[in-house]
Design a protein around this motif. Sequence first.
Motif, short mmCIF file in Angstrom:
data_model
loop_
_atom_site.label_atom_id
_atom_site.label_comp_id
_atom_site.label_asym_id
_atom_site.label_seq_id
_atom_site.Cartn_x
_atom_site.Cartn_y
_atom_site.Cartn_z
N MET A 3 0.82 -1.21 0.00
CA MET A 3 0.00 0.00 0.00
C MET A 3 0.85 1.26 0.00
O MET A 3 0.50 2.26 -0.62
N THR A 4 2.02 1.21 0.63
CA THR A 4 2.87 2.41 0.68
C THR A 4 3.28 2.83 -0.72
O THR A 4 3.23 4.01 -1.08
N LYS A 5 3.68 1.87 -1.56
CA LYS A 5 4.10 2.21 -2.92
C LYS A 5 2.91 2.64 -3.77
O LYS A 5 3.03 3.53 -4.61
N LYS A 6 1.75 2.02 -3.54
CA LYS A 6 0.55 2.47 -4.25
C LYS A 6 0.25 3.92 -3.92
O LYS A 6 -0.09 4.72 -4.79
N GLU A 7 0.35 4.24 -2.64
CA GLU A 7 0.07 5.62 -2.23
C GLU A 7 1.08 6.59 -2.84
O GLU A 7 0.73 7.70 -3.23
N ARG A 8 2.33 6.15 -2.90
CA ARG A 8 3.37 7.03 -3.47
C ARG A 8 3.11 7.28 -4.95
O ARG A 8 3.30 8.39 -5.44
N ILE A 9 2.66 6.24 -5.68
CA ILE A 9 2.33 6.44 -7.10
C ILE A 9 1.11 7.34 -7.23
O ILE A 9 1.07 8.24 -8.07
#
Length: 260
Positions: A3-9
């Motif tokens: 989820m962290t990388k999804k949020e960053r994208i």
Amino acid sequence: MNMTKKERISQLPNNAVMTTKELKQRGFTSQDLTRAKKEGLLVNCGHGVWARHVPLCLHGALKAFQKESQSCHIGGRTILYLLLGAPEPERIQLFDHRETREYPNILKVSLRVQAIPCRIFSDEYFLDECCGIIERDGLYWSTPARALLESIYMIRNLDDCRIIIRAMERLEEMDMDDLSSVMESCHSERVKRWFFYLASKVSRDWTWACTQDVVVQRALSNSTYSLQTPGTYVPDFRITVPEELEREFPRYAPFENPCM
């Protein structure tokens, strides 16, 4: 993808266009990018260019693709229209040593982009090492000297000649060092000869000054070229041109007795 990388994208600007290298520098792996594509978070435009949003910003696509490929630049008629005062060119001409089929889909389908394979310069493949190319606003552009030669390479009719002459007239000054470098790099004698012929129609000091350079003397050999047959043969430049061109644009006075 966690989820962290999804949020960053998701936090990337909606019109963000980035290269694979830039995304990896932000901590994303190849697997992350593949998952983001499947989940609709990123669009793969091809050739190392990724977009956050569709429709894709053309400026952003050009910027990212140039950075990734180091092979194409904006030049030719696009630069001439800017010299003539056009606020925004109707069509963007991209000059490249590669085949146009290698362009990302967003550029191939855009009606505003005209991709032109051009191999008249003996440049290195990397834009930073090419003469007559500058970086501005994150994009690579031809200098006026290179753009003129590129436009001459594309000459097909009398109207093309008119546009080039009028662009030359708008140039009050020319970077002679840049012009000499571009001339030396250009291996098309036809293009160089036509440059000097069209320059002879322009009442600017730089057009006369450029004919005094030794590069010019090397550019003019004994070969003969023609744009239109039948036409008017111009012995000083050993080219055949449309009769209308000779009538419409008289020769600038210093060129009336050329020493070429």
